[in-house]
Design a protein around this motif. Structure first.
Motif, short mmCIF file in Angstrom:
data_model
loop_
_atom_site.label_atom_id
_atom_site.label_comp_id
_atom_site.label_asym_id
_atom_site.label_seq_id
_atom_site.Cartn_x
_atom_site.Cartn_y
_atom_site.Cartn_z
N GLN A 43 0.82 -1.21 0.00
CA GLN A 43 0.00 0.00 0.00
C GLN A 43 0.86 1.26 0.00
O GLN A 43 0.59 2.20 -0.76
CB GLN A 43 -0.94 -0.01 1.22
CG GLN A 43 -1.98 -1.09 1.17
CD GLN A 43 -2.59 -1.40 2.52
OE1 GLN A 43 -2.17 -0.87 3.56
NE2 GLN A 43 -3.58 -2.28 2.54
N THR A 79 -0.86 4.76 6.71
CA THR A 79 -0.38 3.38 6.66
C THR A 79 1.05 3.29 7.18
O THR A 79 1.41 2.32 7.85
CB THR A 79 -0.50 2.82 5.24
OG1 THR A 79 -1.83 3.02 4.78
CG2 THR A 79 -0.18 1.34 5.19
N CYS A 107 -9.29 1.28 5.75
CA CYS A 107 -9.04 0.47 4.54
C CYS A 107 -10.25 0.47 3.61
O CYS A 107 -10.09 0.56 2.39
CB CYS A 107 -8.65 -0.95 4.91
SG CYS A 107 -7.01 -1.08 5.65
N CYS A 139 -3.48 -0.26 -5.30
CA CYS A 139 -3.77 0.16 -3.92
C CYS A 139 -5.20 -0.19 -3.54
O CYS A 139 -5.46 -0.64 -2.42
CB CYS A 139 -3.57 1.66 -3.77
SG CYS A 139 -1.86 2.15 -3.63
N TYR A 143 -6.05 -2.39 -0.35
CA TYR A 143 -6.85 -1.88 0.76
C TYR A 143 -8.15 -2.66 0.92
O TYR A 143 -8.61 -2.90 2.04
CB TYR A 143 -7.14 -0.38 0.58
CG TYR A 143 -6.02 0.49 1.06
CD1 TYR A 143 -5.73 0.60 2.42
CD2 TYR A 143 -5.23 1.21 0.18
CE1 TYR A 143 -4.70 1.40 2.88
CE2 TYR A 143 -4.19 2.00 0.62
CZ TYR A 143 -3.93 2.10 1.96
OH TYR A 143 -2.90 2.88 2.42
#
Length: 176
Positions: A43, A79, A107, A139, A143
């Motif tokens: 991420q 993150t 998330c 991403c 997530y």
């Protein structure tokens, strides 16, 4: 023969749970080798690469680029802080905070955010925006999968770091 819960039987269940945590702050790089640790690294890296692509395009001042960069930078910062907290076991020290719920919410929201900004970047027509959109979609998947893992852990009654064990004892008593 009667089944438990039918007339003539009383069923009682007792659930015992215990939480075992070590509240000392310590460096533990083994977290990076776990699936949640790898997801956090993916991420951060994909968010940062997407950010760099938008900035290097020369079109970063466009509204689409600004939205993408906002989502990407917040993702990198939040993150990254979480990763540091896990590596130093700060999450375990503050186990009373519902970290799984916090991470699940973040998330899930950021998966949707990356979905939206990646579509905006992909439809802009610039090659740099297309590359940023690719990393944005990566991403989004990372997530979303992380949100699924956090949701599953919440359903099982786990804590973010440390151990929680639950034992269920069922007693059936015959009543006549």
């Amino acid at each position: 023969m009667s089944q438990p819960g039918f007339p003539g039987h009383i069923t009682t269940s007792t659930v015992y749970s215990s939480t075992r945590v070590n509240t000392s702050i310590r460096w533990d790089p083994s977290y990076i080798q776990t699936l949640p640790g790898v997801l956090k690294i993916v991420q951060i890296v994909c968010s940062f690469i997407g950010f760099i692509c938008i900035e290097a395009s020369g079109l970063a001042s466009h509204t689409r680029g600004g939205f993408f960069n906002f989502v990407a930078l917040v993702a990198v910062l939040f993150t990254g802080i979480l990763l540091i907290f896990y590596l130093l076991h700060i999450i375990e020290k503050t186990f009373r905070i519902p970290w799984l719920m916090v991470e699940f919410a973040f998330c899930a929201i950021w998966a949707f955010g990356f979905f939206a900004v990646s579509i905006m970047a992909a439809t802009y027509g610039s090659d740099a925006y297309l590359v940023a959109a690719f990393f944005g979609f990566c991403c989004m998947v990372a997530y979303a999968f992380d949100a699924f893992l956090k949701y599953s852990a919440l359903k099982r009654g786990e804590i973010a770091q440390g151990e929680r064990t639950a034992q269920k004892q069922t007693n059936v008593t015959d009543v006549y």
